[in-house]
Design a protein around this motif. Structure first.
Motif, short mmCIF file in Angstrom:
data_model
loop_
_atom_site.label_atom_id
_atom_site.label_comp_id
_atom_site.label_asym_id
_atom_site.label_seq_id
_atom_site.Cartn_x
_atom_site.Cartn_y
_atom_site.Cartn_z
N GLY A 46 0.92 -1.32 0.12
CA GLY A 46 -0.03 0.14 -0.60
C GLY A 46 0.40 1.04 -0.05
O GLY A 46 0.34 2.28 0.26
N ARG A 47 2.67 1.42 -0.17
CA ARG A 47 3.01 2.07 0.16
C ARG A 47 4.38 1.87 -1.16
O ARG A 47 3.87 1.12 -2.30
CB ARG A 47 4.17 1.99 0.94
CG ARG A 47 3.19 2.28 1.95
CD ARG A 47 3.17 3.42 3.09
NE ARG A 47 4.32 4.40 3.53
CZ ARG A 47 3.75 5.66 4.18
NH1 ARG A 47 2.35 5.41 4.31
NH2 ARG A 47 4.00 6.19 4.23
N GLU A 93 5.35 7.16 0.28
CA GLU A 93 4.33 7.38 0.74
C GLU A 93 2.69 6.48 0.24
O GLU A 93 3.41 5.64 -0.17
CB GLU A 93 3.87 8.16 -0.71
CG GLU A 93 4.80 9.63 -0.51
CD GLU A 93 4.68 10.94 0.58
OE1 GLU A 93 3.90 10.91 1.66
OE2 GLU A 93 5.94 11.11 0.95
N PRO A 94 1.58 6.73 0.59
CA PRO A 94 0.22 5.63 -0.03
C PRO A 94 0.38 5.62 -1.29
O PRO A 94 1.00 6.82 -1.84
CB PRO A 94 -0.64 6.32 1.01
CG PRO A 94 -0.06 6.83 1.75
CD PRO A 94 1.26 8.10 1.53
#
Length: 113
Positions: A46-47, A93-94
């Motif tokens: 998810g990053r 970051e996402p």
């Protein structure tokens, strides 16, 4: 990294973590920058990683995302000239919408003349 360091017009900017360890390098040539990971760990699910250019004036500018920690990122066009750049950074970051500013900076490196 060695071929860039020895090539005319190519600049290597070391990116270091807050403890001083070398995490990556930004290779800048012909108005483009690409990240060569050195000791970056894989991004958690998810990053993603984002390369930032920090101009002398104004806010940091996201140049592009990358996910590999074993190969150089794709070249990204500089947002401002190197003469107007103070540093580069990599953040985690996402995945999804492009961030407006770095939230989790993993490594930072100043630009020298």
């Amino acid at each position: 990294l060695a071929p860039c360091a020895q090539s005319r017009g190519c600049q290597v900017v070391d990116l270091r973590s807050s403890d001083g360890s070398r995490r990556a390098a930004v290779l800048v040539s012909n108005g483009n920058a690409q990240v060569q990971p050195i000791t970056l760990q894989g991004a958690p699910a998810g990053r993603t990683f984002v390369l930032w250019q920090l101009p002398r004036s104004g806010a940091p500018i996201a140049l592009g995302e990358f996910g590999s920690t074993t190969a150089a990122s794709s070249p990204a066009a500089l947002a401002v000239a190197m003469a107007q750049t103070t540093a580069f950074a990599v953040s985690s970051e996402p995945v999804g919408a492009a961030p407006k500013k770095p939230t989790d900076v993993l490594a930072l490196g100043g630009v020298t003349a």
